[in-house]
Design a protein around this motif. Structure first.
Motif, mmCIF file in Angstrom:
data_model
loop_
_atom_site.group_PDB
_atom_site.id
_atom_site.type_symbol
_atom_site.label_atom_id
_atom_site.label_comp_id
_atom_site.label_asym_id
_atom_site.label_seq_id
_atom_site.Cartn_x
_atom_site.Cartn_y
_atom_site.Cartn_z
ATOM 1 N N LYS A 65 23.235 -7.800 -14.167
ATOM 2 C CA LYS A 65 22.714 -9.034 -13.598
ATOM 3 C C LYS A 65 22.531 -10.102 -14.663
ATOM 4 O O LYS A 65 21.874 -9.889 -15.682
ATOM 5 C CB LYS A 65 21.376 -8.758 -12.892
ATOM 6 N N TYR A 78 24.028 -1.607 -12.035
ATOM 7 C CA TYR A 78 24.333 -2.984 -11.730
ATOM 8 C C TYR A 78 24.059 -3.826 -12.968
ATOM 9 O O TYR A 78 23.169 -3.534 -13.770
ATOM 10 C CB TYR A 78 23.466 -3.496 -10.578
ATOM 11 N N ALA A 85 19.596 -15.821 -12.608
ATOM 12 C CA ALA A 85 19.820 -16.641 -11.418
ATOM 13 C C ALA A 85 21.090 -16.256 -10.664
ATOM 14 O O ALA A 85 21.693 -17.080 -9.980
ATOM 15 C CB ALA A 85 19.850 -18.129 -11.772
ATOM 16 N N GLU A 86 21.492 -15.019 -10.794
ATOM 17 C CA GLU A 86 22.621 -14.527 -10.009
ATOM 18 C C GLU A 86 22.237 -13.199 -9.378
ATOM 19 O O GLU A 86 21.341 -12.503 -9.850
ATOM 20 C CB GLU A 86 23.865 -14.320 -10.884
ATOM 21 N N GLY A 87 22.952 -12.834 -8.313
ATOM 22 C CA GLY A 87 22.740 -11.529 -7.733
ATOM 23 C C GLY A 87 23.360 -10.448 -8.599
ATOM 24 O O GLY A 87 24.288 -10.707 -9.368
ATOM 25 N N PRO A 88 22.858 -9.232 -8.524
ATOM 26 C CA PRO A 88 23.437 -8.134 -9.304
ATOM 27 C C PRO A 88 24.881 -7.868 -8.894
ATOM 28 O O PRO A 88 25.242 -8.013 -7.728
ATOM 29 C CB PRO A 88 22.550 -6.943 -8.952
#
Lengths: 112, 112
Positions: A38, A36, A41-44
């Motif tokens: 990332k 993943y 401040a964001e989701g993976p």
């Protein structure tokens, strides 16, 4: 107990060169592995996966290699681009469930 | 591809108040969802497994009375941080699995 480990917390690579991110695991029941990406401040977001029946999976500039005997997988990015700068997590799951175990992440910086 | 939506993406609350975070699977049904917490420069730490129609399973060290999880439908799980304190400030991420894990955008919680 960390079942998935990424021993390099950070990596810097020149633009155009190869980035190699490594991941080790301890649980021999893991049979599905993912990488993943990332941003802060964001989701993976999903990048690439590989199942234990294969030892290599390629998708464009991204290739994941799996060495089951060594319980080791790696992500190769060729050629590296500045936009690839992010934190990369490897994750693993066992066929007994859909829970994923994550490594601690490697922060990749691609230098223009 | 499958999408998981998390709301809100950012919230500030006063110490002692409660905050609810929603996680929705938009185009698939998820009997199981997962809640993670990420501390700075650390991996995604699994907090709990949310099971539709039954009690959540909490990881060791996670206070179930503080982090209330409700999975009322096959597309919605909620995490409520009760009596929040500054040390609860973190980045919370949910995921749902369909072959692989799909993540929400994450929620940045700041308790002042």
């Amino acid at each position: 107990d960390q079942q998935v480990k990424q021993n390099s917390p950070s990596l810097s690579v020149q633009e155009g060169r190869i980035s190699i991110l490594n991941c080790d695991y301890t649980n021999s029941m893991f049979d599905y592995f993912l990488w993943y990406k990332k941003y802060p401040a964001e989701g993976p977001t999903f990048l690439i996966s590989i199942s234990s029946i294969k030892d290599k999976n390629e998708d464009g500039r991204f290739t994941v290699f799996l060495n089951k005997s060594a319980k080791h997988l790696s992500l190769h990015i060729v050629p590296s681009q500045p936009g690839d700068s992010a934190v990369y997590f490897c994750a693993a799951s066992a066929n007994t469930g859909n829970q994923f175990y994550f490594g601690t992440g490697t922060s990749l910086t691609v230098i223009p | 591809g499958a999408v998981v939506s998390q709301h809100p993406s950012w919230v500030i609350c006063k110490s002692g108040t409660s905050v609810k975070i929603e996680c929705r699977s938009l185009d698939f049904q998820a009997t199981t969802m997962f809640w993670y917490r990420q501390f700075p420069k650390q991996s995604l730490m699994l907090m709990a497994t949310s099971n539709e129609g039954s009690k959540a399973t909490y990881e060791q060290g996670v206070e179930k009375d503080k982090f209330l999880i409700n999975h009322a439908s096959l597309t919605l799980s909620t995490l409520t941080v009760t009596s929040a304190h500054p040390e609860d400030s973190s980045f919370y991420i949910c995921s749902a699995s369909l072959v692989r894990a799909f993540f929400g955008q994450g929620t940045r919680l700041t308790v002042v």
